[in-house]
Design an enzyme around this catalytic site. Structure first.
Site: not given
Length: 363
Positions: A52, A120
């Site tokens: 992110y 992730h």
């Protein structure tokens, strides 16, 4: 093992709101002030990822700032991040890369340990790569650098398969699983996998992220950040979501985002068989956080005889009466969504798989 307790409550603040996927210039945001405001409301759990970009950097700086550390002890915070995903189409789950990613995150947060580290979007890599990465995280847990190990991704059924395989192969279970877009007013299919995750998988807690389906379930549609329109929802689903938002607004000035959040928080609290129902909220600004916290307070209630302070952590029980009163609105939205109820997109998609195939052929 479950890292959530009365000190953390049922809510996590997600860090994607400070990413280039969501906004055009995350570095212009008053991150420290926003985090301090979230803490003042009772939010103690925070989730981000190096993927992110630059969220982890911005949040790390905020949680390292003396203005925050002098007010909130590290032991009162639950800091979660991820590893393994580099870009939209690049992953590195090798043990050295996983270890380097975690060490970098520790440095960014100026902390000696992280409460949870997830692999992730684990469905994008092979099972052997996934197991190798989780094995490395278990090693770092044994070293005291990580308190809890998790896996994250999109499809709950796949995450359940991986959790079971980890337990059977490595002899220990992951503590936390985070999935997204599968417990909201459009898609409640996470409920079908909870039994296996908690049972065969031995998972301590399941977290529900993206209660608005990455911004789809609100008026105005998906957010467009610096990286453009990344949302995988097809046109038909987008059109029906927009129609539903207009319908909700016509019902005495209703708000689609607030209704969607009430449904997600309430439904997960209702169906989570372990009674946790922890939801990861969005909110990259004080205004958004205020709106989301007030919505949660209209969905959950304080336990009788519990802490009567206006702190979000004391809101732990589903308000059954309020949840039932929203029933006609919930039904109206789901009726409009129609054939798109429980629709899921492929993860990874065909384009990613084709690119990976070409890469293997060229190597």
């Amino acid at each position: 093992m479950n890292p959530f307790n009365s000190k953390t409550g049922r809510v996590v603040l997600g860090g994607a709101g400070w990413s280039r996927q969501i906004v055009t210039d995350p570095t212009s945001k008053p991150v420290l002030e926003t985090i301090l405001h979230a803490l003042s409301l009772g939010i103690r759990a925070f989730d981000t990822s190096p993927y992110y970009d630059p969220s982890e950097i911005l949040l790390g700086a905020a949680f390292s700032d003396p203005a925050l550390t002098t007010l909130y002890p590290r032991s009162d915070l639950l800091l979660m991040t991820k590893c393994g995903r580099i870009t939209s189409n690049k992953f590195d789950y090798s043990p050295p890369a996983i270890r380097a990613s975690v060490l970098r995150s520790l440095d960014r947060f100026s902390t000696s340990y992280l409460d949870v580290v997830f692999t992730h979007d684990v469905e994008f890599v092979s099972r052997s790569e996934a197991l190798g990465a989780v094995r490395t995280l278990f090693e770092m847990k044994d070293e005291g650098l990580i308190r809890h190990v998790g896996i994250s991704g999109y499809p709950p059924a796949v995450l359940a398969d991986i959790a079971v395989e980890i337990r059977e192969t490595l002899g220990r279970a992951v503590d936390v699983v985070q999935t997204y877009c599968h417990m909201n007013i459009q898609n409640t299919s996470l409920g079908k996998s909870l039994g296996r995750l908690y049972g065969e998988g031995g998972v301590g807690i399941v977290l529900n992220a993206s209660p608005l389906c990455m911004g789809l379930l609100r008026k105005g549609g998906v957010p467009i950040g610096e990286l453009g329109d990344f949302h995988p929802a097809p046109r038909g689903l987008r059109e029906k979501a927009a129609e539903a938002a207009e319908w909700v607004e016509a019902q005495d000035g209703g708000n689609m985002a607030a209704l969607s959040l009430r449904f997600a928080v309430g439904e997960f609290a209702r169906v989570d068989e372990k009674g946790f129902g922890v939801t990861i909220l969005g909110g990259g600004s004080i205004k958004e956080i205020d709106e989301n916290v007030e919505t949660v307070k209209k969905t959950l209630k304080q336990e009788v005889g519990g802490d009567e302070q206006e702190d979000l952590r004391s809101y732990t029980t589903l308000d059954q009466e309020r949840y039932r009163s929203d029933g006609p609105l919930f039904k109206g939205v789901r009726d409009i969504l129609g054939e798109w109820i429980d629709y899921t997109w492929d993860s990874p998609d065909a384009a990613f798989l084709e690119e990976q195939k070409k890469s293997r052929e060229q190597s």
